[in-house]
Write an enzyme that holds these catalytic residues in place. Structure first.
Site, PDB file in Angstrom:
ATOM      1  N   GLY A  47      -6.749  -1.308   4.504  1.00 53.78           N
ATOM      2  CA  GLY A  47      -5.958  -0.979   3.326  1.00 53.78           C
ATOM      3  C   GLY A  47      -6.247  -1.913   2.168  1.00 53.78           C
ATOM      4  CG  ASP A  56       1.368   2.743   5.071  1.00 51.90           C
ATOM      5  OD1 ASP A  56       0.584   2.515   4.127  1.00 51.90           O
ATOM      6  OD2 ASP A  56       0.990   3.039   6.211  1.00 51.90           O
ATOM      7  CD  GLU A  63      -3.961  -0.540  10.258  1.00 49.03           C
ATOM      8  OE1 GLU A  63      -4.516  -0.494   9.158  1.00 49.03           O
ATOM      9  OE2 GLU A  63      -2.878   0.038  10.491  1.00 49.03           O
TER      10      GLU A  63
END
EC number: 5.3.1.6
Length: 239
Positions: free
Chosen positions: A40, A98, A117
């Site tokens: 990300g 997120d 992850e």
């Protein structure tokens, strides 16, 4: 320590916050460490900062990346890698999220790397999640919940999900094709329900469905570092 979330952001604010978080996190990296690299935009800033230290200080570390994109970036910056099949424990894992609720439970997987992850977080002696203040929520669910699903029998898995009240869509690429994870699986983004006050219960329920590889809820011990538009960083941890 509590702060009010800002209501107005610019793209410059976002970049500044992510870079500041990355610089503070990369200062923790010491010679000889085994470092887990998340995925990300915020994790990208950490990888860039780590690459700078490796180049300028000849910092001797090794790393494992949670996605092909992160791996390629780190490789281009000269960061040496561990064999992910042989790395049992990592000294430090740095990633983003997120959404994060008040109990530091998270939704991850917006980039499609949630399975890897979570393996890195499981392996980390110290896990640090970097987020800006927009990612803080009272209850998880504003961001769609990603679920990684095996292509084999995926339609039947979708049917079971829908029967249990989890409604969403298969993630698509910009070309309209189904998104495929680095593990060769699909991502189903659940948009309804849009609230998970007890994500532990949903996680258990979802993982009982055959064909589901993993779910985007992260309920694990981690530090969450929150960057604010005024330049401050607040470090949160459930003790």
């Amino acid at each position: 320590m509590s702060k009010q979330v800002a209501h107005s952001f610019s793209s410059e604010d976002f970049s500044f916050i992510k870079q500041k978080l990355a610089r503070e996190a990369v200062a923790l990296v010491e010679p000889g460490m085994r470092v887990g690299l998340g995925s990300g935009s915020t994790a990208r800033e950490f990888i860039l900062a780590l690459g700078e230290r490796v180049r300028n200080e000849r910092l001797a570390i090794t790393a494992v990346a949670s996605s092909r994109i992160s791996h390629l970036l780190a490789q281009a910056l000269g960061i040496p890698f561990l064999d992910p099949a042989l790395s049992q424990e990592l000294d430090l894992v740095v990633d983003g999220a997120d959404e994060v609720d008040a109990n530091l439970r998270m939704i991850k997987g917006g980039g499609g790397a949630l399975f890897r992850e979570k393996i890195l977080l499981q392996s980390g002696k110290r896990n640090i999640i970097l987020v800006d203040e927009r990612k803080l929520v009272s209850v998880l669910g504003t961001f769609p919940l990603p679920i990684e699903i095996s292509p084999f029998g995926c339609s039947s898995v979708e049917k079971v999900l829908n029967q249990q009240g989890y409604i969403g869509d298969w993630r698509k690429t910009s070309h309209g094709e189904r998104f495929i994870t680095d593990n060769g699986n699909y991502i189903y983004d659940v948009s309804s329900p849009d609230s998970y006050p007890h994500p532990e219960e949903d996680l258990i329920r979802l993982l009982q469905i055959r064909g589901i590889i993993d779910v985007g809820f992260v309920i694990a011990k981690a530090e969450v570092w929150v960057g604010y538009a005024d330049g401050t960083v607040v470090r949160k941890e459930i003790t």
